[in-house]
Design an enzyme around this catalytic site. Structure first.
Site, PDB file in Angstrom:
ATOM      1  CE  LYS A   9      -3.779  -2.269   2.418  1.00 37.44           C
ATOM      2  NZ  LYS A   9      -4.253  -2.363   3.995  1.00 37.44           N
ATOM      3  CE1 TYR A  49      -9.602  -2.873   0.077  1.00 39.93           C
ATOM      4  CE2 TYR A  49      -8.573  -0.873  -1.866  1.00 39.93           C
ATOM      5  CZ  TYR A  49      -8.600  -1.619  -0.716  1.00 39.93           C
ATOM      6  OH  TYR A  49      -7.090  -2.256  -0.553  1.00 39.93           O
ATOM      7  CG  PHE A  57     -14.063   1.543   7.164  1.00 45.12           C
ATOM      8  CD1 PHE A  57     -13.192   0.753   5.792  1.00 45.12           C
ATOM      9  CD2 PHE A  57     -15.030   0.349   7.813  1.00 45.12           C
ATOM     10  CE1 PHE A  57     -13.808  -0.633   5.257  1.00 45.12           C
ATOM     11  CE2 PHE A  57     -15.114  -0.699   7.314  1.00 45.12           C
ATOM     12  CZ  PHE A  57     -14.191  -1.412   6.052  1.00 45.12           C
ATOM     13  CB  THR A  91      -6.382  -6.853   9.805  1.00 44.72           C
ATOM     14  OG1 THR A  91      -6.161  -7.596   8.732  1.00 44.72           O
ATOM     15  CG2 THR A  91      -6.972  -5.210   8.807  1.00 44.72           C
ATOM     16  NE  ARG A 102      -1.581  -5.776   7.217  1.00 45.99           N
ATOM     17  CZ  ARG A 102      -2.710  -6.681   6.602  1.00 45.99           C
ATOM     18  NH1 ARG A 102      -3.269  -7.380   7.440  1.00 45.99           N
ATOM     19  NH2 ARG A 102      -3.670  -6.263   5.460  1.00 45.99           N
ATOM     20  CG  ASN A 112      -3.173  -2.893   7.098  1.00 49.18           C
ATOM     21  OD1 ASN A 112      -2.277  -2.488   5.964  1.00 49.18           O
ATOM     22  ND2 ASN A 112      -4.275  -3.077   7.334  1.00 49.18           N
ATOM     23  CG  HIS A 115      -4.982  -6.025  -0.117  1.00 47.17           C
ATOM     24  ND1 HIS A 115      -6.138  -6.277   0.575  1.00 47.17           N
ATOM     25  CD2 HIS A 115      -5.381  -7.145  -0.856  1.00 47.17           C
ATOM     26  CE1 HIS A 115      -6.798  -7.741  -0.165  1.00 47.17           C
ATOM     27  NE2 HIS A 115      -6.177  -8.222  -1.172  1.00 47.17           N
ATOM     28  CD  GLU A 126      -8.325  -9.246  -2.986  1.00 51.47           C
ATOM     29  OE1 GLU A 126      -8.795  -8.378  -2.203  1.00 51.47           O
ATOM     30  OE2 GLU A 126      -6.764  -9.820  -2.839  1.00 51.47           O
TER      31      GLU A 126
END
Length: 149
Positions: A9, A49, A57, A91, A102, A112, A115, A126
């Site tokens: 990310k 998503y 969120f 997570t 993480r 974090n 993914h 995905e």
């Protein structure tokens, strides 16, 4: 062989963690078969998503994931989804075990670092969102005979 989708990310990219993260998966014996570096377009963020789009969120998540470049990858190996999820950790980085990505590199749940697909079905979905079939390279690593029985 199984495949999974992983994405470093924007926080992981900005912190210069791509090499360390890729190295962890390579050292494990997994095979990188596709990768690209890009700022995700809104259309693909909405597809990726989709299950979160009505959650409170989501606007923050969408803004964050589009805030800078991501490093998108397809990894291959036996049980690759379970292996990568274990290596990534919980997570919430505060709950992730030391030794996980993480646990070692993350601090906040909202940033974090990485993914990873959570099932084989999710991985297929995905991968199809972010990669065309001809962007995935099939090859045999010379050390595979020393990794798999």
């Amino acid at each position: 062989m199984d495949q999974t989708f992983l994405m470093i990310k924007p926080d992981g990219v900005q912190r210069g963690l791509i090499g360390e993260i890729v190295s962890r998966f390579e050292k494990k014996g997994l095979k990188l078969v596709a990768a690209k570096f890009e700022v995700l377009p809104e259309e693909r963020v909405m597809q990726h998503y989709a299950e979160h789009k009505n959650k409170p969120f989501f606007p923050g998540l969408k803004s964050y994931i589009m805030s800078g470049p991501c490093f998108l990858m397809v990894w291959e190996g036996k049980n690759v989804v379970a292996i990568t999820r274990s290596m990534i950790g919980a997570t919430n980085p505060a709950e992730a075990l030391p030794g996980t990505i993480r646990g070692d590199l993350g601090v906040e749940i909202g940033m974090n670092v990485i993914h990873g697909s959570d099932s084989n079905e999710t991985a297929k979905r995905e991968i199809s969102i972010h990669f065309k079939d001809d962007e995935i390279t099939s090859y045999e690593r010379v050390d595979e005979k020393y990794i798999y029985e």
